[in-house]
Scaffold this motif. Structure first.
Motif, short mmCIF file in Angstrom:
data_model
loop_
_atom_site.label_atom_id
_atom_site.label_comp_id
_atom_site.label_asym_id
_atom_site.label_seq_id
_atom_site.Cartn_x
_atom_site.Cartn_y
_atom_site.Cartn_z
N GLU B 84 6.96 -10.85 3.00
CA GLU B 84 7.45 -10.07 4.15
C GLU B 84 8.26 -8.85 3.71
O GLU B 84 8.55 -7.96 4.49
CB GLU B 84 8.33 -10.93 5.06
N ILE B 86 7.35 -6.49 2.20
CA ILE B 86 6.53 -5.29 2.44
C ILE B 86 7.02 -4.56 3.69
O ILE B 86 6.99 -3.34 3.77
CB ILE B 86 5.05 -5.70 2.65
N ALA B 87 7.49 -5.36 4.68
CA ALA B 87 7.96 -4.75 5.94
C ALA B 87 9.10 -3.76 5.66
O ALA B 87 9.17 -2.70 6.27
CB ALA B 87 8.44 -5.84 6.88
N TYR B 88 9.97 -4.12 4.74
CA TYR B 88 11.10 -3.25 4.41
C TYR B 88 10.63 -1.97 3.71
O TYR B 88 11.15 -0.89 3.95
CB TYR B 88 12.12 -3.99 3.55
N TYR B 90 7.74 -0.62 4.18
CA TYR B 90 7.09 0.16 5.24
C TYR B 90 8.13 0.92 6.08
O TYR B 90 8.02 2.14 6.28
CB TYR B 90 6.28 -0.79 6.12
N VAL B 91 9.17 0.20 6.51
CA VAL B 91 10.19 0.85 7.35
C VAL B 91 10.99 1.86 6.52
O VAL B 91 11.35 2.94 7.01
CB VAL B 91 11.11 -0.20 8.02
N LEU B 94 9.00 4.91 6.53
CA LEU B 94 9.06 5.57 7.85
C LEU B 94 10.40 6.30 8.03
O LEU B 94 10.43 7.45 8.48
CB LEU B 94 8.87 4.56 8.98
N LEU B 95 11.49 5.64 7.66
CA LEU B 95 12.81 6.27 7.81
C LEU B 95 12.92 7.52 6.94
O LEU B 95 13.43 8.56 7.38
CB LEU B 95 13.92 5.28 7.43
N ILE B 98 11.03 10.26 8.58
CA ILE B 98 11.73 10.79 9.77
C ILE B 98 12.82 11.78 9.34
O ILE B 98 12.91 12.89 9.86
CB ILE B 98 12.35 9.63 10.60
N LYS B 149 -1.19 3.15 3.65
CA LYS B 149 -1.05 3.00 5.11
C LYS B 149 -1.93 1.87 5.66
O LYS B 149 -1.57 1.24 6.65
CB LYS B 149 -1.32 4.31 5.83
N ASP B 150 -3.07 1.62 5.03
CA ASP B 150 -3.93 0.55 5.53
C ASP B 150 -3.48 -0.83 5.05
O ASP B 150 -3.96 -1.84 5.53
CB ASP B 150 -5.38 0.79 5.10
N PHE B 152 -0.51 -2.01 5.31
CA PHE B 152 0.66 -2.55 5.99
C PHE B 152 0.33 -3.53 7.11
O PHE B 152 1.23 -4.04 7.76
CB PHE B 152 1.56 -1.42 6.47
N ASP B 153 -0.95 -3.79 7.39
CA ASP B 153 -1.32 -4.97 8.18
C ASP B 153 -1.79 -5.97 7.14
O ASP B 153 -2.84 -5.79 6.54
CB ASP B 153 -2.47 -4.66 9.15
N ILE B 154 -1.01 -7.00 6.94
CA ILE B 154 -1.25 -7.81 5.75
C ILE B 154 -1.87 -9.15 6.10
O ILE B 154 -1.41 -9.84 7.00
CB ILE B 154 0.07 -8.06 5.01
N ASP B 155 -2.90 -9.52 5.38
CA ASP B 155 -3.47 -10.85 5.54
C ASP B 155 -2.58 -11.85 4.82
O ASP B 155 -1.87 -11.52 3.88
CB ASP B 155 -4.86 -10.91 4.91
#
Lengths: 665, 172
Positions: B84, B86-88, B90-91, B94-95, B98, B149-150, B152-155
């Motif tokens: 998980e 990876i979520a950090y 990803y964000v 994004l930050l 921005i 980018k692809d 970040f939807d992780i199996d």
């Protein structure tokens, strides 16, 4: 035909598709939303099916039946008082675990239940396995797979409803709460059974459990009974809060125990929305990220708007010069040039800032992030005695306090709502932004964006501190629990954001053409009379008014001109800047106004900071006061909001100015 | 651990350290200027901050540190076997995008002032005045985003830990 009538109540969590199912059964066209709380009141419709007249009642979505909010009371009272023949609980198959809490409560209500396992398509697509036979056995209720949005499983559901109606035998399961609680339940049941009225009307076990949990509504029902004294004696001997927590805990233990038998979750993708939420609602990172994003929005509002402000200024300067050169007599040229163009122009110059800020806020809202802000702040809000939902009106207050006060209607508890209404005016609305931009830009240079950001944070901090103060003094009590379902994150739609920006920004422009125009004309008149005095001088009416209030304001670092501007700012906060433009006789030229302010020895960086703090907090504008009166239905609270705001503003501005002076700033 | 995950882990570490380092420098120079009126002295320090376009901006420094923490959090999670993390990453990406966007737009505003409005207060301005760590570190994040980018939807992940409360609801 009487025997062929069936009353069916649709119950379930918010957003599980109750209204969609209601429409699928009855053929109605009720509004279906992707946001919790679409159904606030119950709705009913009828369907004739296999010689049965089935009346369907769509109840508000609730996560539990603890009767903390109006929604829960409506749903629960209907099931208890109206005794529908069948309660269909719509369960989101893709989120089974969460939905089971309500199931356990419905079981306790001894309702004849049929479970509609809705959104099965989503769960199955994800690869979940649902064991319907086991579900029927454990939950002691028929279970039907439905996909209401595609009309799948509706007839099967109605067949089960008819079957269950004709099934004379009640088959319920009970949750065990452990020896200690069970003993208490038995004791209370014994006493309640002595009152035939209660025993005949309500499920006694359910009632006993609710009394242990300290349910105020149930206690009211019992208070009218002959056994109320005995019940009170029993309840006095226990800690109801502890029991409430223990009972809820046992329910979760039960759910955790049965869930693996009902469903196997597949290994599935973590969606982008889930991924973002994992970080943005993180216990430690959530609030700093929220603050960083808000700060970024103000930085951009400040930096990117500047060239557009300059363009507007160039236009107004040209207009004012043309008017001054072509209009006779001189007083009319002064009225139009110094008064109208100068005053209104001084406000319109800030249109780019307003539009950019609203655009950025609408992007954050459209992305689903602002809904998370309420979630992130909930822990803090609860600690200081505010309802988590209060943060949504507070965020709306960034735009305008008037709709923000109205938005408090979504808060169920009257006291929570009153506190939110009283503190919303401390949230910095768009109308105050021109004051900050003018003074922060003039006196704080490149740090202007940070100063503006800190003012917004100060507004939130004062609102929160005031809520704490009110909660511990005038409006005592505990905030109600807060449960809120989050919309998924999505890429904001540009068109929607632009429309949102325009709706809010247009309101600002409209005000410039109406109330601000009127305000600047009044100020021009007061600055020009009595006839013959120098325009805007201390001898003019405006000078006399300013001087009469100056003794009170000089401790905050304000001279008579600032004092007058603040007095007129009561009508609308934008007038503070407009009146500055008029009083300094520089019209709409912001650069000239900034130079005049810098050259004025009575205004320093410290006094300008004190002024910004005072403007942020000092009093709601007339429109906000009007809506506070309307929503509280009380002059007492309206006057309180007015006087409390002025007092808080004066004290904090005093601390800023005098404290800064002592530190040598 | 998959190769892609390992790459993201090292990227998170590199980015995290860079953001924290630049953030600290920015915070120290900014706060010393704001609180004590002291600029970075004429020394190697000034040369470094000058070469790397690090402004004296304390709050922006805090934001950089925050982004760095998000990356480091992600690095730690992945390193300890929690996919998980990876979520950090990803964000964090994004930050950083921005904030890079915010400063690019600010620079665009200043460019308009100079070339379109010929504003006199900007006569000494040059494009390098608006280059800052948020922008060039953001470029690194942009490259990472385009590459992954692809991914970040992780199996192979469970969306909700059954022992934890649903992250979508807040219940007292």
């Amino acid at each position: 035909m009487e025997n062929n009538k069936i009353r069916v109540a649709l119950a379930g969590n918010p957003n599980v598709g109750k209204t969609t199912l209601f429409n699928a059964i009855t053929g109605s066209r009720q509004h279906v939303g992707n946001w919790p709380g679409v159904t606030v009141e119950k709705k009913s419709g009828t369907r004739i099916y296999k010689d049965y007249e089935i009346e369907v009642i769509d109840l508000p979505g609730t996560y539990s039946l603890t009767a903390y909010s109006m929604d829960e009371i409506v749903a629960r009272d209907f099931i208890i008082e109206e005794r529908p023949d069948i309660v269909v609980q719509i369960v989101d198959a893709s989120n089974l675990e969460r939905n089971l809490y309500l199931t356990t409560q419905l079981m306790e209500l001894e309702a004849e239940m049929v479970i509609a396992l809705n959104m099965c398509d989503l769960a199955l697509e994800r690869g979940d396995k649902l064991y319907l036979d086991k579900m029927e056995e454990i939950l002691a209720a028929p279970v039907v797979r439905t996909v209401a949005s595609k009309n799948i499983g509706i007839d099967e559901l109605l067949d089960k409803v008819i079957e269950e109606k004709n099934n004379e035998q009640y088959h319920g399961h009970e949750i065990g709460y452990g020896d200690e609680i069970e003993d208490k339940i038995l004791e209370i049941e014994k006493v309640l059974n002595e009152d035939g009225g209660l025993a005949g009307k309500y499920p006694i076990r359910w009632m006993s459990i609710r009394l242990l949990e300290g349910d105020v509504n149930v206690m009211r029902k019992v208070a009218k009974s002959q056994v109320s004294e005995a019940i009170n004696d029993l309840l006095d001997s226990i800690d109801q809060e502890e029991y409430e927590a223990e009972i809820a805990d046992k329910r979760y233990v039960t759910i955790n125990a049965i869930f693996p038998q009902l469903c196997t979750r597949s290994d599935v993708k973590l969606s982008r929305s889930d991924m973002i939420d994992r970080v943005l609602t993180n216990k430690y990172l959530g609030i700093p990220i929220f603050l960083a994003l808000m700060w970024g929005a103000f930085e951009l509002t400040f930096a990117f708007a500047t060239p557009f402000m300059d363009m507007i200024e160039i236009g107004f300067t040209w207009l004012a010069t043309s008017v001054a050169a072509s209009i006779e007599p001189v007083w009319l040229a002064s009225l139009i040039g110094d008064g109208i163009i100068g005053g209104v122009g001084a406000v319109l110059i800030f249109v780019p800032n307003i539009f950019i800020l609203f655009f950025l806020l609408s992007l954050l809202e459209g992305s689903g992030y602002l809904a998370r802000a309420a979630f992130i702040m909930d822990r803090l809000m609860y600690k200081i005695g505010m309802h988590g939902k209060s943060f949504i009106p507070m965020l709306m207050g960034f735009g305008c306090n008037v709709p923000a006060v109205m938005a408090t209607r979504s808060i169920e508890d009257d006291r929570d709502r009153l506190i939110t209404i009283l503190v919303v005016p401390f949230i910095s609305c768009g109308a105050r932004l021109p004051i900050y931009i003018l003074f922060a830009g003039t006196f704080f240079g490149r740090q202007a964006g940070t100063i503006v950001f800190l003012l917004y944070i100060l507004g939130i901090a004062v609102a929160i501190a005031s809520a704490k103060l009110l909660r511990s003094t005038l409006i005592r009590g505990k905030p109600a629990p807060f449960i809120m379902e989050m919309p998924p994150y999505r890429v904001p739609v540009l068109k929607t954001s632009l429309i949102h920006m325009w709706d809010n920004g247009a309101m600002y422009i409209k005000k410039a053409g109406t109330i601000i125009l009127l305000g600047v004309i009044v100020i021009w008149l007061l600055a020009s009379f009595p006839w013959g005095v120098e325009y805007g001088s201390e001898e003019s009416y405006v000078g006399i008014i300013g001087h009469s209030f100056e003794p009170l304001m000089k401790h905050l670092g304000f001279d008579w001109k600032i004092t007058v501007s603040l007095i007129f700012g009561f009508v609308a906060k934008e007038i503070v800047v407009a009146s500055m433009g008029v009083l300094y006789g520089v019209g709409d030229n912001q650069e000239a106004l900034a130079q005049s302010l810098l050259a004025d020895p009575s205004i320093t960086a410290l006094s300008s900071l004190s002024l910004m703090v005072f403007s942020l907090l000092y009093m709601p504008c007339v429109a906000t006061l009007g809506v506070i009166r309307k929503e509280t239905l009380s002059w007492k609270w309206t006057i309180f909001a007015l006087s409390y705001g002025i007092t808080v503003a004066w004290i904090i501005a005093f601390v800023v100015y005098q404290g800064g002076s002592l530190l040598g700033y | 651990m998959k190769r892609g995950t390992r790459q993201k882990m090292w990227f998170a570490l590199l980015s995290g350290c860079s953001y924290i380092l630049f953030g600290l420098t920015q915070l120290i120079t900014g706060s010393s200027k704001a609180l004590f009126g002291i600029s970075v002295p004429h020394s190697i320090g000034k040369v470094i901050t000058g070469m790397l376009f690090i402004p004296a901006d304390a709050i922006a420094g805090l934001v950089l540190i925050l982004i760095g923490c998000v990356f480091i959090y992600g690095f730690e999670e992945i390193r300890s076997g929690k996919y998980e993390g990876i979520a950090y990453v990803y964000v964090g990406i994004l930050l950083s995008l921005i904030f890079a966007g915010i400063y690019v737009l600010s620079g665009f505003g200043n460019t308009l002032e100079v070339y379109l409005l010929k504003n006199e207060t900007f006569t000494d301005w040059s494009i390098t005045d608006d280059i800052r760590p948020e922008i060039y570190l953001g470029l690194l994040s942009l490259l990472a985003y385009l590459k992954w980018k692809d991914d970040f939807d992780i199996d192979g992940m469970k969306p909700v830990d059954h022992d934890q409360k649903d992250t979508d609801t807040s219940v007292h």
